[in-house]
Design a protein around this motif. Sequence first.
Motif, mmCIF file in Angstrom:
data_model
loop_
_atom_site.group_PDB
_atom_site.id
_atom_site.type_symbol
_atom_site.label_atom_id
_atom_site.label_comp_id
_atom_site.label_asym_id
_atom_site.label_seq_id
_atom_site.Cartn_x
_atom_site.Cartn_y
_atom_site.Cartn_z
ATOM 1 N N LEU A 110 0.823 -1.211 0.000
ATOM 2 C CA LEU A 110 0.000 0.000 0.000
ATOM 3 C C LEU A 110 0.855 1.258 0.000
ATOM 4 O O LEU A 110 0.562 2.223 -0.716
ATOM 5 N N ALA A 111 1.885 1.270 0.826
ATOM 6 C CA ALA A 111 2.756 2.448 0.889
ATOM 7 C C ALA A 111 3.375 2.725 -0.474
ATOM 8 O O ALA A 111 3.379 3.871 -0.955
ATOM 9 N N ARG A 112 3.880 1.698 -1.129
ATOM 10 C CA ARG A 112 4.506 1.878 -2.437
ATOM 11 C C ARG A 112 3.481 2.374 -3.468
ATOM 12 O O ARG A 112 3.762 3.294 -4.250
ATOM 13 N N ALA A 113 2.295 1.782 -3.463
ATOM 14 C CA ALA A 113 1.265 2.190 -4.423
ATOM 15 C C ALA A 113 0.840 3.633 -4.201
ATOM 16 O O ALA A 113 0.673 4.399 -5.160
ATOM 17 N N CYS A 114 0.656 4.019 -2.949
ATOM 18 C CA CYS A 114 0.258 5.399 -2.642
ATOM 19 C C CYS A 114 1.343 6.382 -3.058
ATOM 20 O O CYS A 114 1.061 7.455 -3.603
ATOM 21 N N ASN A 115 2.591 6.032 -2.786
ATOM 22 C CA ASN A 115 3.691 6.936 -3.111
ATOM 23 C C ASN A 115 3.884 7.088 -4.617
ATOM 24 O O ASN A 115 4.171 8.187 -5.103
ATOM 25 N N GLU A 116 3.729 6.012 -5.346
ATOM 26 C CA GLU A 116 3.860 6.106 -6.798
ATOM 27 C C GLU A 116 2.705 6.899 -7.402
ATOM 28 O O GLU A 116 2.895 7.662 -8.362
ATOM 29 N N TYR A 117 1.526 6.746 -6.830
ATOM 30 C CA TYR A 117 0.388 7.549 -7.284
ATOM 31 C C TYR A 117 0.660 9.032 -7.030
ATOM 32 O O TYR A 117 0.453 9.885 -7.898
ATOM 33 N N GLY A 130 2.598 18.688 -3.897
ATOM 34 C CA GLY A 130 3.772 18.002 -3.395
ATOM 35 C C GLY A 130 3.255 16.805 -2.619
ATOM 36 O O GLY A 130 2.041 16.626 -2.484
ATOM 37 N N PHE A 131 4.161 15.976 -2.065
ATOM 38 C CA PHE A 131 3.645 14.862 -1.265
ATOM 39 C C PHE A 131 4.598 14.448 -0.167
ATOM 40 O O PHE A 131 5.822 14.536 -0.310
ATOM 41 N N PHE A 132 3.978 14.055 0.950
ATOM 42 C CA PHE A 132 4.694 13.427 2.048
ATOM 43 C C PHE A 132 4.541 11.918 1.868
ATOM 44 O O PHE A 132 3.422 11.397 1.875
ATOM 45 N N ALA A 133 5.632 11.235 1.693
ATOM 46 C CA ALA A 133 5.597 9.819 1.364
ATOM 47 C C ALA A 133 5.043 8.992 2.515
ATOM 48 O O ALA A 133 5.432 9.172 3.673
ATOM 49 N N ALA A 134 4.135 8.080 2.182
ATOM 50 C CA ALA A 134 3.583 7.148 3.166
ATOM 51 C C ALA A 134 4.642 6.124 3.548
ATOM 52 O O ALA A 134 5.406 5.659 2.703
ATOM 53 N N MET A 135 4.673 5.772 4.815
ATOM 54 C CA MET A 135 5.708 4.875 5.321
ATOM 55 C C MET A 135 5.107 3.609 5.923
ATOM 56 O O MET A 135 4.086 3.685 6.609
ATOM 57 N N PRO A 136 5.759 2.448 5.693
ATOM 58 C CA PRO A 136 5.218 1.178 6.183
ATOM 59 C C PRO A 136 5.625 0.826 7.613
ATOM 60 O O PRO A 136 5.892 -0.343 7.914
#
Length: 351
Positions: A110-117, A130-136
């Motif tokens: 999920l974190a990877r998918a959200c960050n790539e989106y 801009g974005f704050f990257a989601a972390m697992p």
Amino acid sequence: MGNRDRRSFLSAALAPLAMSAMPAGRLAAFGQQGQGTASTKPYRIDIHHHFGPSVWVAEVKGRPLLQSANTTWTPAKSIEDMDRGGVAASVVSITNPGLWFGDNAVTMRLARACNEYAAKMVQDYPARFGFFAAMPLPDVDATLKEIAYAYDTLKADGVGFFTSYGDTWLGNPAYRPVMEELNRRNAVVHVHPTAANCCRDLNYAPGVGPGSMEYGTDTTRAITGVCFSGDASRFPNIRWIWSHAGGTMPFLAGRIDGASGNFKAQMPGGLFGELKKFYYDVAGAANTGAIASLQKLVNADKIMFGTDFPPGGSSQAVARALRELRMFSENDLRAIERDNAVKLLPRLKST
């Protein structure tokens, strides 16, 4: 034409002349009310703005703490609200119920998918997002890998954490390798509240959910953890942004400071010395009580504009509420609504 109609006609006809005769300072102030007029160039930066990719929505539907507004989000809805509220750019992040539900593999995916989106959205609208990257978290090894990917490949603006994960809070020694890496990268870290396992189902009163009280309380727990563990002083290059004016911390800081006598090694500058280094956004906190407490703790150069969109309301409403408080000068408002964000995230200067 009656007298009332004549007065209405004259008011409409003379309005443009009145605007052109208005002194520059008053005209600028008029344009900063968040009305979204076509002649007003958007300038605000929303540091607390949420997004909901379809892959995330599919995973979290039906889970506690999810607000329906986050399940119907689209980039177009964000941009529409931003245009109405004079917001030039928003830094998006994932909100409750978060990413971790006990399965590390799901959280990593999920974190990877959200960050790539999010990275693709920034690519599509470079001047608007801009974005704050989601972390697992709480998986430390996976989080270290995602930090590297988010910064080095996706060019994230910072990292997004939650105040707690299950029954562990930020400041937990297990998370120290993550903090070391973020310190090395001079990271901007935005922290969003959640409700910990201990307190999610407390029955305060019928209809009173965790967001009403627990979010502010959990923010205070996380800030206390970061300070009393020594992480705040140990990793001074991390620039922390705490949601919702720091929860209940500004109001309770004096009482919490009473426990700091045995933590001089962890907080050489004392609790207040650490709290004054942090940044605090005004999402969900543009009210007299929250702002009055926050102003006793920090100056305007540590306060940032945030809306908690989409569930938190419109950017226009937040901008208006800040002005109606009459607690900030126009210079302070300019710092809160834009300049402080640009100082932390220079890429947004061109927005």
